[in-house]
Design an enzyme around this catalytic site. Structure first.
Site, PDB file in Angstrom:
ATOM      1  N   TYR A   1       0.826  -1.197   0.000  1.00 23.49           N
ATOM      2  CA  TYR A   1       0.000   0.000   0.000  1.00 23.49           C
ATOM      3  C   TYR A   1       0.869   1.259   0.000  1.00 23.49           C
ATOM      4  O   TYR A   1       1.425   1.660   1.030  1.00 23.49           O
ATOM      5  CB  TYR A   1      -0.931   0.020   1.209  1.00 23.49           C
TER       6      TYR A   1
ATOM      7  N   HIS B   1       0.052 -12.377   1.534  1.00 28.01           N
ATOM      8  CA  HIS B   1      -0.694 -11.394   0.736  1.00 28.01           C
ATOM      9  C   HIS B   1      -0.782 -11.826  -0.723  1.00 28.01           C
ATOM     10  O   HIS B   1       0.225 -11.879  -1.420  1.00 28.01           O
ATOM     11  CB  HIS B   1      -0.005 -10.027   0.838  1.00 28.01           C
TER      12      HIS B   1
END
Length: 329
Positions: A56, A141
């Site tokens: 992010y 992830h």
């Protein structure tokens, strides 16, 4: 806000978790003060669980979240981050990261790495960016294209770190339910983070992940409850899973919105509460980039939603029959 344990771990999450992709400049820049204000508003609303990732904003989300949380007692909040993408510096810096969805300078490039060494390096780097003494929850992830390496190397590495007490809980975060179900069956994860696959428009997880997780005592955190926008504000040009929503889906969301309005309930509130209904679901994760968005999300949990709303959605064929539905209140 009510807290619940993640699986059999000692980590807990509140019913609503703060998703920090937005303060990593997802899609567009967020000023530093707005990012800090969003975290402050989350704390004021009773949110005590926060989710981030190196992906992010090329680390910006972790840096901002850690800086904002350091003013609060460490034992009172839970932080989750993720492994699987290492950030490698780029020299010279060339352009920005908008191709990957983040309005930040391309100071690093992402390198997929689900090896044992990659897991430890990723966690060490995340701790440095966060500036915190520990990470509570670590998720694999998006291992969609790296299942063998993630299962054979990254997962055992996380299991050892959990046994050593370095992290309290481990899990997997993905946008699909099928592979998450495989992890639930084949490993001893505490939790999974499911994005976009249990919503008012997509209940794919009810056929595999949700019953399997309930049977094995694995917690499910549901993200993407608005399917990236169409369930927050259905209209021409709305997005579904970060792409232009098909006309049929927009029409379905508009029909749902009409039912909700007849019962005096925002569609957003129905979307959040619907995701919380299954037995395996411990909480929902909502991304926010401002104090106003956080306050709105917390308010949605407090609204009364009559059982008649769910009955009407089902009767009109907008929800399949037999789904777990929220209780009134």
């Amino acid at each position: 806000m009510h807290r619940a344990p993640l699986g059999r771990s000692g980590a807990t999450v509140t019913r609503l978790s703060f998703g920090a992709a937005g303060i990593g400049n997802l899609f567009s820049p967020v000023p530093d003060e707005a990012a800090a204000g969003a975290v402050e508003a989350a704390w004021a609303a009773g949110i005590r669980s926060f989710d981030t990732a190196p992906h992010y904003g090329l680390g910006l989300s972790e840096r901002r979240l850690g800086a904002a949380l350091r003013r609060y007692p460490r034992e009172e909040f839970t932080v989750a981050t993720k492994v699987g993408r290492l950030l490698v510096p780029t020299t010279p810096v060339d352009g920005d990261d908008r191709a990957n969805g983040f309005a930040v300078a391309a100071t690093h490039r992402r390198v997929w790495d689900f090896t044992t060494d990659g897991v430890r390096r990723s966690i060490e780097a995340s701790l440095e960016r966060l500036g915190l003494d520990r990470i509570d929850i670590v998720h694999l992830h998006d291992p969609d294209d790296h299942y063998d390496e993630a299962l054979g190397q990254a997962y055992p590495a996380l299991e050892r770190l959990r046994a050593e007490g370095v992290v309290r809980a481990i899990g997997v975060g993905m946008n699909q339910s099928a592979m998450l179900t495989r992890f639930v069956r084949d490993t001893d994860v505490d939790a999974v983070l499911l994005a976009g696959r249990y919503t008012l428009l997509d209940q794919g997880a009810v056929a595999d992940l949700l019953p399997e997780a309930a049977a094995r005592g694995v917690s499910v955190i549901v993200g993407g409850v608005f399917n990236s926008g169409v369930l927050a504000a259905p209209s021409p040009g709305a997005t579904f899973d970060y792409a232009a929503a098909p006309a049929a889906l927009i029409d379905r969301a508009l029909r749902m919105q009409a039912v909700c309005r007849r019962h005096g309930v925002p569609l957003r509130a129905a979307a959040v509460r619907f995701a919380l209904a299954p037995q395996a679901v411990t909480g929902v994760l909502i991304g926010a980039r401002s104090a106003e968005e956080v306050t709105d999300a917390a308010h949605l949990l407090e609204l009364d939603i009559p059982e008649a709303l769910w009955s009407e959605l089902t009767a009109e064929g907008l929800l399949p029959g037999g789904l777990p539905l929220p209780e009134a209140g």
